[in-house]
Design an enzyme around this catalytic site. Sequence first.
Site, PDB file in Angstrom:
ATOM      1  N   LYS A   1      24.633  21.122  64.224  1.00  0.00           N
ATOM      2  CA  LYS A   1      26.080  21.085  63.983  1.00  0.00           C
ATOM      3  C   LYS A   1      26.326  20.867  62.491  1.00  0.00           C
ATOM      4  O   LYS A   1      25.831  19.886  61.921  1.00  0.00           O
ATOM      5  CB  LYS A   1      26.701  19.932  64.800  1.00  0.00           C
ATOM      6  CG  LYS A   1      28.157  19.661  64.464  1.00  0.00           C
ATOM      7  CD  LYS A   1      28.735  18.474  65.208  1.00  0.00           C
ATOM      8  CE  LYS A   1      30.116  18.143  64.686  1.00  0.00           C
ATOM      9  NZ  LYS A   1      30.664  16.901  65.211  1.00  0.00           N
TER      10      LYS A   1
ATOM     11  N   LEU B   1      31.993   1.752  73.864  1.00  0.00           N
ATOM     12  CA  LEU B   1      33.381   1.812  74.325  1.00  0.00           C
ATOM     13  C   LEU B   1      33.955   0.423  74.587  1.00  0.00           C
ATOM     14  O   LEU B   1      35.167   0.232  74.545  1.00  0.00           O
ATOM     15  CB  LEU B   1      33.466   2.677  75.580  1.00  0.00           C
ATOM     16  CG  LEU B   1      33.078   4.152  75.366  1.00  0.00           C
ATOM     17  CD1 LEU B   1      33.030   4.896  76.697  1.00  0.00           C
ATOM     18  CD2 LEU B   1      34.036   4.840  74.402  1.00  0.00           C
TER      19      LEU B   1
ATOM     20  N   ALA C   1      29.046  15.427  70.763  1.00  0.00           N
ATOM     21  CA  ALA C   1      29.058  15.897  69.374  1.00  0.00           C
ATOM     22  C   ALA C   1      28.807  14.689  68.470  1.00  0.00           C
ATOM     23  O   ALA C   1      29.373  13.621  68.692  1.00  0.00           O
ATOM     24  CB  ALA C   1      30.404  16.530  69.048  1.00  0.00           C
TER      25      ALA C   1
HETATM   26  C1  LIG Z   1      36.766  12.102  76.475  1.00  0.00           C
HETATM   27  C2  LIG Z   1      35.712  11.524  75.605  1.00  0.00           C
HETATM   28  C3  LIG Z   1      34.982  12.364  74.766  1.00  0.00           C
HETATM   29  C4  LIG Z   1      34.014  11.824  73.913  1.00  0.00           C
HETATM   30  N1  LIG Z   1      33.341  12.641  73.047  1.00  0.00           N
HETATM   31  C5  LIG Z   1      32.502  12.091  72.127  1.00  0.00           C
HETATM   32  C6  LIG Z   1      31.826  12.889  71.173  1.00  0.00           C
HETATM   33  O1  LIG Z   1      31.927  14.116  71.168  1.00  0.00           O
HETATM   34  N2  LIG Z   1      31.044  12.265  70.273  1.00  0.00           N
HETATM   35  C7  LIG Z   1      30.879  10.915  70.253  1.00  0.00           C
HETATM   36  O2  LIG Z   1      30.199  10.382  69.372  1.00  0.00           O
HETATM   37  N3  LIG Z   1      31.456  10.150  71.201  1.00  0.00           N
HETATM   38  C8  LIG Z   1      32.253  10.700  72.111  1.00  0.00           C
HETATM   39  N4  LIG Z   1      32.850   9.908  73.053  1.00  0.00           N
HETATM   40  C9  LIG Z   1      32.477   8.505  73.150  1.00  0.00           C
HETATM   41  C10 LIG Z   1      31.149   8.414  73.878  1.00  0.00           C
HETATM   42  O3  LIG Z   1      31.241   9.020  75.144  1.00  0.00           O
HETATM   43  C11 LIG Z   1      30.768   6.942  74.047  1.00  0.00           C
HETATM   44  O4  LIG Z   1      30.842   6.301  72.815  1.00  0.00           O
HETATM   45  C12 LIG Z   1      29.363   6.836  74.523  1.00  0.00           C
HETATM   46  O5  LIG Z   1      29.179   7.581  75.692  1.00  0.00           O
HETATM   47  C13 LIG Z   1      29.007   5.395  74.793  1.00  0.00           C
HETATM   48  O6  LIG Z   1      29.600   4.924  75.947  1.00  0.00           O
HETATM   49  P1  LIG Z   1      29.144   3.502  76.444  1.00  0.00           P
HETATM   50  O7  LIG Z   1      27.662   3.492  76.579  1.00  0.00           O
HETATM   51  O8  LIG Z   1      29.739   2.480  75.564  1.00  0.00           O
HETATM   52  O9  LIG Z   1      29.829   3.378  77.855  1.00  0.00           O
HETATM   53  P2  LIG Z   1      29.506   4.096  79.251  1.00  0.00           P
HETATM   54  O10 LIG Z   1      28.908   5.429  79.088  1.00  0.00           O
HETATM   55  O11 LIG Z   1      30.763   4.000  80.005  1.00  0.00           O
HETATM   56  O12 LIG Z   1      28.401   3.180  79.918  1.00  0.00           O
HETATM   57  C14 LIG Z   1      28.734   1.926  80.491  1.00  0.00           C
HETATM   58  C15 LIG Z   1      27.524   1.373  81.184  1.00  0.00           C
HETATM   59  O13 LIG Z   1      27.830   0.077  81.666  1.00  0.00           O
HETATM   60  C16 LIG Z   1      27.421  -0.026  82.996  1.00  0.00           C
HETATM   61  N5  LIG Z   1      28.262  -1.001  83.683  1.00  0.00           N
HETATM   62  C17 LIG Z   1      29.610  -1.120  83.671  1.00  0.00           C
HETATM   63  N6  LIG Z   1      30.013  -2.136  84.439  1.00  0.00           N
HETATM   64  C18 LIG Z   1      28.887  -2.687  84.954  1.00  0.00           C
HETATM   65  C19 LIG Z   1      28.621  -3.758  85.865  1.00  0.00           C
HETATM   66  N7  LIG Z   1      29.610  -4.462  86.396  1.00  0.00           N
HETATM   67  N8  LIG Z   1      27.343  -4.028  86.166  1.00  0.00           N
HETATM   68  C20 LIG Z   1      26.316  -3.306  85.649  1.00  0.00           C
HETATM   69  N9  LIG Z   1      26.500  -2.283  84.799  1.00  0.00           N
HETATM   70  C21 LIG Z   1      27.776  -1.975  84.471  1.00  0.00           C
HETATM   71  C22 LIG Z   1      27.551   1.372  83.568  1.00  0.00           C
HETATM   72  O14 LIG Z   1      26.747   1.540  84.709  1.00  0.00           O
HETATM   73  C23 LIG Z   1      27.053   2.182  82.371  1.00  0.00           C
HETATM   74  O15 LIG Z   1      25.652   2.232  82.408  1.00  0.00           O
HETATM   75  C24 LIG Z   1      33.783  10.433  73.931  1.00  0.00           C
HETATM   76  C25 LIG Z   1      34.477   9.605  74.817  1.00  0.00           C
HETATM   77  C26 LIG Z   1      35.441  10.142  75.641  1.00  0.00           C
HETATM   78  C27 LIG Z   1      36.188   9.239  76.566  1.00  0.00           C
END
Ligand SMILES: Cc1cc2nc3c(=O)[nH]c(=O)nc-3n(C[C@H](O)[C@H](O)[C@H](O)COP(=O)(O)OP(=O)(O)OC[C@H]3O[C@@H](n4cnc5c(N)ncnc54)[C@H](O)[C@@H]3O)c2cc1C
Length: 519
Positions: A80, A335, A52
């Site tokens: 939305k 995150l 979302a």
């Molecule tokens: C329950 C929940 C619901 C959510 N709902 C929403 C929503 O509705 N709307 C919204 O805006 N946000 C939402 N979020 C937040 C959203 O999911 C995240 O902000 C978004 O997905 C970004 O995540 P990210 O890319 O920071 O991390 P991740 O998706 O965790 O990606 C991390 C990346 O790092 C890589 N990585 C990690 N360690 C290593 C390593 N050692 N070597 C190589 N690669 C590595 C992984 O492979 C992956 O590619 C929600 C979060 C949660 C927990």
Amino acid sequence: MTNDALQKIVIVGGGTSGWMTAAALAKIVGTQHCAIELVESDQIGTVGVGEATLPHLRAFIQRLGIDESTFMRTTNATYKTGIEFSNWGDKGEAYIHPFGDYGEPIGGIDFHHYWLRLRELGDATPICDYSLPVKASQASKFDYPSADTSTLASTFGYAYHLDASAFAKYLRTYCEKLGVVRTEGKVEHVATCEHSGNITSVTLENGHTIKGDLFIDCSGFRGLLIEQTLKSGYQDWSHWLPCDRAVAIPCKSNGDITPYTRAIAHDAGWRWRIPLQHRTGNGVIYCSKYMQADEAEQLLRDNLEGEPLGDANHIQFTTGRRNQFWSKNCIAIGLSAGFLEPLESTSIHLIQLAIMKLVEFFPYKNINNVLRDEYNRSMGLEFETLRDFLVLHYTATRREDSPFWQYCKHMVKPAALTHKMALFEQTGRVSPYTEGLFLKPSWIAVYLGQGMLPKSYDTRVEQLDLEKLANHFIGIKQAVAQTVQSMPDHTDSIAKYCMAKEGEYTAPPATSNLYGQTS
Ligand SMILES: Cc1cc2nc3c(=O)[nH]c(=O)nc-3n(C[C@H](O)[C@H](O)[C@H](O)COP(=O)(O)OP(=O)(O)OC[C@H]3O[C@@H](n4cnc5c(N)ncnc54)[C@H](O)[C@@H]3O)c2cc1C
């Protein structure tokens, strides 16, 4: 980094944050003079949620030059126009926080003061009857806002519900076309310079080393660079935002594709429903002190509207933020920077904000410490103002029917929030933060939606002739009702503008992942 121009950016992580960052840097900074390499690990995977969004994402898509219809078809997106909160102020109550106003100010005084005056005189019309996005959402209608700002039909914004895996995949293709290099592999070692403390390279499990000048940590909750390497430190806000677990399961859609997200409070947290074109996203957010994982999963399964389309994805988190988002030559985005929980769909917005600030302060040559400090200050403020807005949802409640809600209702609030709530309760005035995402209409939506009725209003509204005022309100209500009636159904707008084609969706269903605590 040396005095020479920046030559290489390394992004660790290929979730939504990694690919959004890579896309923006490739488009705006370019890959001709500064190489961009993104490392992601299939073994670890992404968090697998985050569907979302907020209206600001439209500007991001436009800035990348991406056609909206293509983007929506590819991500199976729906429109939305707000979020419906059920059982928050009290059990059985619901309201919509819309992307839009509740009526224009009159003579410089906010609309709700006039509404409060009429209410005091016996008019029981709910304030949402004066809001086009609320009434349109309730009727499951959607049309593009009018470009003519003098019309009622221009008074709202819209965002998307989207498939996060398909979004990241789409951005990957976009980035690779612009010259971003993607490397698959798990980072096992991070090297730093013993003099400056800057990160110099990351080494993968297979021994391959990737050197860089600037490192972006998009590695998710683990904060591989910002925390595990640079020890930024984490501010734990779970005493204000106590939910610390989630479980998610996508399911087949029952066909009710609402143009709004649902956030339904339960005894120890809340549950989301996010309707996409091809399926519905569902999850339960809960506080592990008051609910066990199996209870949460059962609650989720009991409320699925269709056949489950994947395993239960259990996620742990600690709400809060890094002490420093930008430390040395590393910037944490997504995150890895912090997490406030998804109640108001703010995480992707925070990613976008971080990217845009990074672009604004981009260190083409050396990192300027003052700019880095400003980046940290302003991102810190964004997190804090958002935190207070989220805490408001938990604490502006009459619920005391479970230990969780008793805690929330009586918690010691952040000082700035205590002041804001008292100001509204006693005078109807909204003191917006001067920086931060949510503006006055959002605060009013949640205050009133959760049953916080001010004891008084701005007495200047009494200067307006009562009959004129009443007629003006009747006029708005009728105009809202007529406009809603003339709008197409949400599903018709999807069919007209952005219906996904058969076979276009190829992202895999969500699978469980390896996530642990954030700090
Ligand atoms: C329950 C929940 C619901 C959510 N709902 C929403 C929503 O509705 N709307 C919204 O805006 N946000 C939402 N979020 C937040 C959203 O999911 C995240 O902000 C978004 O997905 C970004 O995540 P990210 O890319 O920071 O991390 P991740 O998706 O965790 O990606 C991390 C990346 O790092 C890589 N990585 C990690 N360690 C290593 C390593 N050692 N070597 C190589 N690669 C590595 C992984 O492979 C992956 O590619 C929600 C979060 C949660 C927990």
